[in-house]
Design an enzyme around this catalytic site. Structure first.
Site, PDB file in Angstrom:
ATOM      1  N   THR A  29      -0.967  -3.649   4.131  1.00  0.00           N
ATOM      2  CA  THR A  29      -2.137  -3.387   3.288  1.00  0.00           C
ATOM      3  C   THR A  29      -2.318  -4.459   2.220  1.00  0.00           C
ATOM      4  O   THR A  29      -1.333  -5.035   1.728  1.00  0.00           O
ATOM      5  CB  THR A  29      -1.991  -2.012   2.595  1.00  0.00           C
ATOM      6  OG1 THR A  29      -2.972  -1.908   1.559  1.00  0.00           O
ATOM      7  CG2 THR A  29      -0.630  -1.836   1.956  1.00  0.00           C
ATOM      8  N   TYR A  69       3.030   2.852  -2.950  1.00  0.00           N
ATOM      9  CA  TYR A  69       2.495   2.682  -1.587  1.00  0.00           C
ATOM     10  C   TYR A  69       2.544   1.198  -1.206  1.00  0.00           C
ATOM     11  O   TYR A  69       3.126   0.813  -0.184  1.00  0.00           O
ATOM     12  CB  TYR A  69       1.070   3.240  -1.518  1.00  0.00           C
ATOM     13  CG  TYR A  69       0.325   2.839  -0.281  1.00  0.00           C
ATOM     14  CD1 TYR A  69       0.837   3.143   0.980  1.00  0.00           C
ATOM     15  CD2 TYR A  69      -0.883   2.138  -0.358  1.00  0.00           C
ATOM     16  CE1 TYR A  69       0.164   2.760   2.125  1.00  0.00           C
ATOM     17  CE2 TYR A  69      -1.566   1.760   0.778  1.00  0.00           C
ATOM     18  CZ  TYR A  69      -1.041   2.067   2.022  1.00  0.00           C
ATOM     19  OH  TYR A  69      -1.706   1.677   3.152  1.00  0.00           O
TER      20      TYR A  69
END
Ligand code: UDP
Length: 327
Positions: free
Chosen positions: A117, A141
């Site tokens: 990501t 995350y």
């Protein structure tokens, strides 16, 4: 048979990847614990229920199918949750991926496509991110995904594991044929929440923060159509099978849209009002994330076809109206 082990194949992106793999002549084997995934989304190949942490189960699946590669989507991916429960992210994402990577190596499956990501980059003022931008994640995350990227490098050095890593933000849209679409449990993403607000399934969309340093005060993101995204994954798999070696690719359009711009486009695409309320910032959100993808276009031959905001919203709206996952 050309099996590919798809972790998270019952999830939003994973299920679209399974469809793309099937169209490209592979047999996607979904490995998913169904905590956030949905078994109805497994339509394009066998399903094996299991957890990433269950090494014996993973070995059994590798031995049953002898996959040519792994495509690894299974992960927790909510920034807000990652801020309040970082342990969940380190245990599930990092430790779970370690178990998967060790199982892949021990079973001789050395081609690995990883869903990372742009959240690994963190905050960078007014730049379009490229693959050399320093990775300074703002939340657990992003940190968990960066750690897995590092892990893949270590396993390449020691065991010859080859990886294609895709860093992307923000995925939207749905399969135009309506076979699969976006669904999360609980739903936290902008587009599906907005569509819920449009058709009255929730009272209003809360805009998280209106005081960011952007032209309209709301966060800016780069939205990529899920079908374009998974096409890149199939190209990444072929890249590995052609012996081109490990590489990192950003996947984005190079154009950013603010939350208010997404809302305005949705009004015009659906021809409906979007009830909103303005709320405080959500912890862990970066002001702006725009991800250039020159490398993916030039080296991989990726050419996004549906990543226009209006097309993404129209496809998502069509899917949303089918009520497929309203259970
Ligand atoms: N967002 C929002 N309201 C919501 C959900 C999201 O304003 O109910 C904003 C969020 O702050 C971010 C953008 O929409 O700026 C995209 O958030 P999403 O959760 O969809 O994806 P993320 O950027 O966290 O991957």
């Amino acid at each position: 048979m050309n099996h590919v082990l798809v972790t998270g194949g019952a999830g939003y992106i994973g299920s679209h990847a399974c469809k793309a793999l099937r169209s490209a002549g592979y047999v996607p084997v979904t490995y998913d614990n169904l905590v956030t995934g949905w078994q109805d989304a497994v339509k394009f190949g066998p399903f094996e229920q299991g957890d990433l942490s269950d090494r014996a189960r993973l070995d059994q699946v590798f031995q049953t199918y002898d996959p040519v590669a792994v495509m690894h989507f299974a992960a927790l991916s909510q920034v807000g949750e990652a801020m309040s429960q970082p342990g969940l992210y380190w245990r599930n994402n990092v430790s779970g991926s370690l178990s998967l990577i060790e199982a892949a190596v021990d079973n001789g499956c050395l081609d690995f496509v990883f869903s990372s990501t742009c959240a690994t980059y963190g905050e960078h003022d007014n730049v379009v991110l490229d693959e050399s931008t320093p990775q300074q994640p703002l939340n657990a995350y992003g940190a968990s995904k960066r750690a897995i990227e590092d892990m893949l490098g270590d396993f390449e050095a020691a065991h010859g594991l080859r990886s294609v890593i895709f860093r992307y933000f923000n995925v939207a849209g749905a399969d135009p044929d309506g076979e699969v679409g976006e669904f999360h449990r609980p739903e936290t993403h902008l587009v599906p929440l907005m569509l819920d607000a449009i058709d009255g399934k929730r009272d209003a969309l809360t805009v998280f923060g209106t005081d960011y340093d952007t032209p309209d005060g709301t966060c800016i993101r780069d939205y990529v159509h899920v079908c374009d995204l998974v096409d890149a994954h199939v190209l990444g798999l072929k890249w590995l099978q052609d012996g081109k070696g490990s590489q990192v690719f950003n996947l984005g359009t190079g154009s950013g849209f603010s939350v208010r711009e997404v809302i305005n486009h949705s009004r015009s695409v659906t021809n409906r009002d979007v009830p909103i309320v303005e709320g405080p910032r959500r912890a862990g959100d970066c002001t702006k994330l725009v991800s250039g993808s020159v490398r993916a276009e030039q080296e991989l031959g990726w050419s996004p076809k549906r990543s226009k905001l209006d097309i993404m919203i129209a496809d998502a709206w069509r899917w949303h109206q089918t009520g497929h996952y309203d259970k």
